[in-house]
Design an enzyme around this catalytic site. Sequence first.
Site, PDB file in Angstrom:
ATOM      1  N   TYR A   1      -0.885  25.458  16.017  1.00 34.51           N
ATOM      2  CA  TYR A   1       0.448  25.184  15.491  1.00 34.51           C
ATOM      3  C   TYR A   1       1.394  24.687  16.588  1.00 34.51           C
ATOM      4  O   TYR A   1       1.408  25.228  17.698  1.00 34.51           O
ATOM      5  CB  TYR A   1       1.053  26.458  14.886  1.00 34.51           C
ATOM      6  CG  TYR A   1       0.469  26.824  13.551  1.00 34.51           C
ATOM      7  CD1 TYR A   1       0.550  25.955  12.467  1.00 34.51           C
ATOM      8  CD2 TYR A   1      -0.156  28.057  13.364  1.00 34.51           C
ATOM      9  CE1 TYR A   1       0.015  26.301  11.236  1.00 34.51           C
ATOM     10  CE2 TYR A   1      -0.686  28.413  12.133  1.00 34.51           C
ATOM     11  CZ  TYR A   1      -0.598  27.517  11.070  1.00 34.51           C
ATOM     12  OH  TYR A   1      -1.118  27.860   9.863  1.00 34.51           O
TER      13      TYR A   1
ATOM     14  N   LYS B   1       1.302  61.010  16.326  1.00 34.97           N
ATOM     15  CA  LYS B   1       2.178  60.288  15.389  1.00 34.97           C
ATOM     16  C   LYS B   1       1.723  58.835  15.268  1.00 34.97           C
ATOM     17  O   LYS B   1       0.863  58.385  16.047  1.00 34.97           O
ATOM     18  CB  LYS B   1       3.635  60.395  15.838  1.00 34.97           C
ATOM     19  CG  LYS B   1       3.950  59.804  17.192  1.00 34.97           C
ATOM     20  CD  LYS B   1       5.287  60.342  17.689  1.00 34.97           C
ATOM     21  CE  LYS B   1       5.567  59.972  19.117  1.00 34.97           C
ATOM     22  NZ  LYS B   1       6.328  58.779  19.321  1.00 34.97           N
TER      23      LYS B   1
HETATM   24  C1  LIG Z   1       9.400  63.910  21.596  1.00 36.75           C
HETATM   25  C2  LIG Z   1       8.132  63.288  22.063  1.00 36.75           C
HETATM   26  N1  LIG Z   1       7.245  64.032  22.716  1.00 36.75           N
HETATM   27  C3  LIG Z   1       6.076  63.487  23.176  1.00 36.75           C
HETATM   28  C4  LIG Z   1       5.796  62.149  22.977  1.00 36.75           C
HETATM   29  C5  LIG Z   1       4.544  61.579  23.543  1.00 36.75           C
HETATM   30  O1  LIG Z   1       4.864  60.655  24.527  1.00 36.75           O
HETATM   31  P1  LIG Z   1       3.754  59.842  25.318  1.00 36.75           P
HETATM   32  O2  LIG Z   1       3.040  59.030  24.284  1.00 36.75           O
HETATM   33  O3  LIG Z   1       4.513  59.021  26.271  1.00 36.75           O
HETATM   34  O4  LIG Z   1       2.855  60.826  25.958  1.00 36.75           O
HETATM   35  C6  LIG Z   1       6.715  61.351  22.303  1.00 36.75           C
HETATM   36  C7  LIG Z   1       6.437  59.927  22.112  1.00 36.75           C
HETATM   37  O5  LIG Z   1       7.235  59.068  21.987  1.00 36.75           O
HETATM   38  C8  LIG Z   1       7.920  61.927  21.818  1.00 36.75           C
HETATM   39  O6  LIG Z   1       8.826  61.187  21.163  1.00 36.75           O
END
Ligand SMILES: Cc1ncc(COP(=O)(O)O)c(C=O)c1O
Length: 389
Positions: free
Chosen positions: A284, A57
Amino acid sequence: MDAAHRPRHPAPMTEAPLSAGSDFQAARLTVRLPAIVANYRTYRRMAGPTAVAAVVKADGYGLGAARVAPALAQAGCDSFFVARLEEAVALRKSVPQARIFVLDGAAPDAVPALISHRLTPVLNSLAQIAAWSAAAGVGTSKLDAVLHVDTGMNRLGLPGDELAILSGEHARRLAGINPVLVMSHLACSDEPANSLNAEQLSRFKQALAMLPPAPASLAASHGAMLGMEYHFDLVRPGVALYGANPQAQEGTGKGAPNLMQTAAVLTARVLQVRRIDSGSSVGYAATFRAKRPSMIATVALGYADGVPRALSNKGFAALGGHRVPVAGRVSMDLITLDVSDLPEAPHIGDEVELLGDTMTLGEVAAMAGTNEYEILTRLRRVPRVYEGQ
Ligand SMILES: Cc1ncc(COP(=O)(O)O)c(C=O)c1O
């Protein structure tokens, strides 16, 4: 021209606009795809018989899902998680055969796109289950879905009362739905001693007993390190694949040695070097005032590139393996470094590392008062260069 101002890497003599692919890049994010694949394989080894999905994601945590996901697919990863429908639709082009899970779930107006792009929603509520079941009723075959139960995050997923209702009426409510996974998410998995881990594990087992049998998934990067009992049928690491230490509390830079390889290297060129007198200020609001005659190097990276402004007068960068402090405020496109203590003055065009093998992700996150996730996902303006594929 003195040595400090002699260009070591002169810019190409061209009027053409500089693109991400041009020879000169003031700043770049080098993404080491082999390191991401190696990190994935480390999880596969640790997980044993348990399957390992990849969380890509937020555009592969800022590193480019369109490049990261195919590299992982080639290494045998067949399941990917994204948050948004739009991310999933874009990812479908990169991994045409893979299973893509959408964590946001199935809002009624998302249903047609979910179906047409062969996406698997993570159903977070009875309302989403109803929307997906209704969509299934229209077709002839069942629709795959994940059932997400909330075991303590109080964020997404079926809360306890909805789980109880679903448990009592699952034949009707899950009509037309093929649950391919039941999942939950841990709140404190980066703190092994936190009692919420065991509580969530126990609630998850109870939830599984209340639902029709399906493969299960609880652990992400850190959770997978809590022990085999957290693995179930699928672990779903994200941040560790991109180099974060899954055995350290997030945002601390501390913990067991990092088993993961560095995957993201952020570098930028020195644009200018100047001597300043004792008492002169830098940047700045003049927040840095030299206590001695000093040498300041100005580097082509700023907060618009994702360098946290919180690193002002606090962070470090690395030049030729030497750590040098940030002097003054991080500005939109530039940072200024106090390079007075370097054995040799830097040259215009020298490369400075803001994140990488010397300035580790965990350390940078800790210095900036944030976590590894935010550091990575902020890196949006910098051109990316991919190593390895
Ligand atoms: C539902 C879910 N599963 C897995 C993950 C992956 O987590 P991580 O990046 O801590 O491995 C996330 C990340 O926020 C998540 O929201």
